[in-house]
Design an enzyme around this catalytic site. Structure first.
Site, short mmCIF file in Angstrom:
data_model
loop_
_atom_site.label_atom_id
_atom_site.label_comp_id
_atom_site.label_asym_id
_atom_site.label_seq_id
_atom_site.Cartn_x
_atom_site.Cartn_y
_atom_site.Cartn_z
N THR A 103 0.82 -1.21 0.00
CA THR A 103 0.00 0.00 0.00
C THR A 103 0.85 1.26 0.00
O THR A 103 2.01 1.26 0.41
CB THR A 103 -0.94 0.00 1.22
N GLN A 155 -1.12 3.79 7.32
CA GLN A 155 -0.88 3.00 6.12
C GLN A 155 0.43 2.22 6.22
O GLN A 155 0.56 1.14 5.64
CB GLN A 155 -0.89 3.90 4.89
N HIS A 192 0.41 -1.58 7.32
CA HIS A 192 0.01 -2.68 6.45
C HIS A 192 1.14 -3.66 6.22
O HIS A 192 0.95 -4.88 6.22
CB HIS A 192 -0.45 -2.14 5.09
N GLU A 205 -1.46 5.41 -4.85
CA GLU A 205 -2.67 4.63 -4.59
C GLU A 205 -3.67 5.49 -3.81
O GLU A 205 -4.83 5.62 -4.18
CB GLU A 205 -2.31 3.38 -3.79
N HIS A 206 -3.21 6.06 -2.71
CA HIS A 206 -4.02 6.96 -1.89
C HIS A 206 -3.35 8.33 -1.85
O HIS A 206 -2.17 8.43 -1.52
CB HIS A 206 -4.14 6.46 -0.44
N ASP A 237 -10.71 2.92 3.56
CA ASP A 237 -10.44 1.49 3.74
C ASP A 237 -11.66 0.73 4.22
O ASP A 237 -11.78 -0.47 3.98
CB ASP A 237 -9.31 1.31 4.76
N GLU A 264 -7.68 -1.47 -49.23
CA GLU A 264 -6.99 -2.29 -48.23
C GLU A 264 -6.59 -3.66 -48.79
O GLU A 264 -6.09 -4.51 -48.05
CB GLU A 264 -7.87 -2.48 -46.99
N HIS A 269 -14.33 -8.29 -48.75
CA HIS A 269 -15.16 -7.52 -47.81
C HIS A 269 -16.25 -6.76 -48.58
O HIS A 269 -17.42 -6.77 -48.20
CB HIS A 269 -14.30 -6.52 -47.02
#
Length: 436
Positions: A241, A263, A266, A332-333, A366, A420, A425
């Site tokens: 984290t 944090q 963690h 992340e945060h 969280d 092409e 096609h």
């Protein structure tokens, strides 16, 4: 305890900023060979390999790899009332925010008699990984399962490492959270082998392959998710984290310090970064961190994370430079605690989730903010979203043309097909109006 990086008076380029960013030296690739071996063993030997891996890594050989419905219900009944109340509230809030992530069907009309319907189809089956290890994560059950259910996924399998303390079963708090959500397919398997089991299935367990795997884990889980990407979809290769706080001299140093500490608990590889335009404020935060970190129950882990190369106080000239550093970091945060939070927020482009103001700590996200806490790490927020209902949805275009609108574009379509060097096609269109 925590290093200081002084960028004042400098105007680093974006590439120079990327080189200056404090990061843990974590290379998922070093776990790839081992993860590949564990996955291969599961594919070859199925449940026997999973039992051997549980005994090897979790120090217990489960009596049964699939948790019974009765055990799940017992776990629900045994939940602490306040924990149950918190989980029920979290489920309600995450459900509401996830519902906002499901796009409505949209129909466009390129021409009269021609329609393109854009719809979002859920995958039929998803696998959710809930880690074990240093902590217990019933909140991760909520954050992964609720978006899948909101998206309309009809079948969800949950895996979590076997716990020696509970006879080889999944931690009862995780089982309780799963039961509250109506999840009855739970397996006490973990690590890279569990990812392989979700991706390829295990016939002897009745575990059918899934289409999408979500949920955080250690380096071996991240490596395994990388290995099965393409066989299944994955959310991301989540790492340790991260929190980055942008704060100026008006912020509360104690609040910033406790958020960094929260944090850091963690994991020893967790990143805690403060970016500030006030050296005096940075010094106060460091002093508060040094005072408070030893007092928390997770002090040893916190102190290791804060002393690591991935954590720092970064000094910059102004908040524009702070935002530039944060955008290069892609946290992340991200927390913003400044005199004008909205002005600072206006400078932000890259972040998994942004927490604005002194009363919006990452801890709220969280658990009970209603936002999802499964977010990109390691700079992936610069190009990837966090987990949401959209993770389990696939956009599909439903095209309907009548004869007239097709004929109206036929000449130009045939010209393009010839340009092409793909004339068949155009011939497929011409055949509808000029049959041999």
């Amino acid at each position: 305890m925590i290093q200081t990086t002084d960028l004042r008076g400098q105007k680093p380029s974006r590439s120079e900023l990327l080189a200056l960013i404090p990061r843990a030296r974590v290379d998922v690739s070093v776990a790839t060979e081992a993860a590949a071996e564990l996955i291969a063993a599961v594919r070859e030997r199925g449940a026997d390999a999973l039992l051997d891996q549980a005994e090897r890594f979790d120090r217990v050989r489960p009596a049964a790899l699939r948790v019974s419905a009765a055990e799940i219900q017992s776990a629900v009944d045994a939940l602490d009332p306040l924990v149950r109340e918190a989980l029920v509230e979290s489920i309600a809030r995450v459900t509401a925010s996830s519902a906002a992530q499901v796009p409505p069907e949209q129909t466009t009309h390129p021409a009269p008699g021609a329609t393109i319907l854009q719809r979002w189809q859920p995958v039929e089956r998803a696998g959710v990984y809930v880690p074990g290890g240093k902590a217990v994560y019933p909140s991760s059950v909520v954050m992964n399962v609720v978006p899948a259910q909101v998206a309309g996924v009809s079948s969800i399998a949950l895996v979590s490492p076997a716990q020696a303390a509970f006879g080889g079963s999944v931690h009862p708090t995780i089982l309780g959270a799963a039961g509250l959500l109506g999840i009855d397919e739970v397996y006490s398997i973990g690590g890279a082998g569990a990812i392989g089991a979700l991706a390829y299935g295990v016939d002897s367990l009745g575990l059918e392959p899934v289409q999408v795997i979500t949920g955080p884990g250690n380096n071996f889980v991240a490596a395994a998710k990388r290995l099965v990407r393409g066989v299944v979809g994955i959310d991301s290769e989540a790492g340790a984290t991260e929190i980055l706080v942008i704060a100026d001299a008006t912020a509360d140093a104690t609040l910033v310090a406790v958020d960094l500490i929260s944090q850091a608990e963690h994991d020893e590889q967790a990143s805690a970064v403060l970016v500030t335009d006030s050296a005096e404020f940075g010094a106060r935060v460091v002093a508060e961190v040094e005072r408070l970190a030893p007092l928390t129950a997770s002090a040893e882990r916190v102190l290791t994370a804060l002393a690591g190369q991935q954590s720092a106080v970064v000094l910059v000239d102004d908040l524009e430079a702070a935002a530039a550093f944060s955008n290069a970091y892609g946290p992340e945060h991200l927390e913003i605690q400044t005199a004008d939070d909205d002005a600072t927020l206006g400078l932000i482009q890259n972040a998994g989730a942004v927490f604005v103001g002194p009363h919006t700590p990452v801890s709220l996200g969280d658990y009970l903010a209603g936002s999802n806490h499964v977010l990109p790490t390691g700079g992936q927020a610069r190009f990837s979203p966090g987990l949401g209902a959209y993770t389990f949805l696939r956009p599909q275009q439903i095209v309907r043309y009548g004869a007239e609108p097709l004929e109206a574009v036929a000449e130009r379509l045939i010209a393009l097909s010839r340009a092409e060097l793909l004339p068949a096609h155009g011939e497929a269109v011409a055949a509808r109006f000029d049959r041999p």
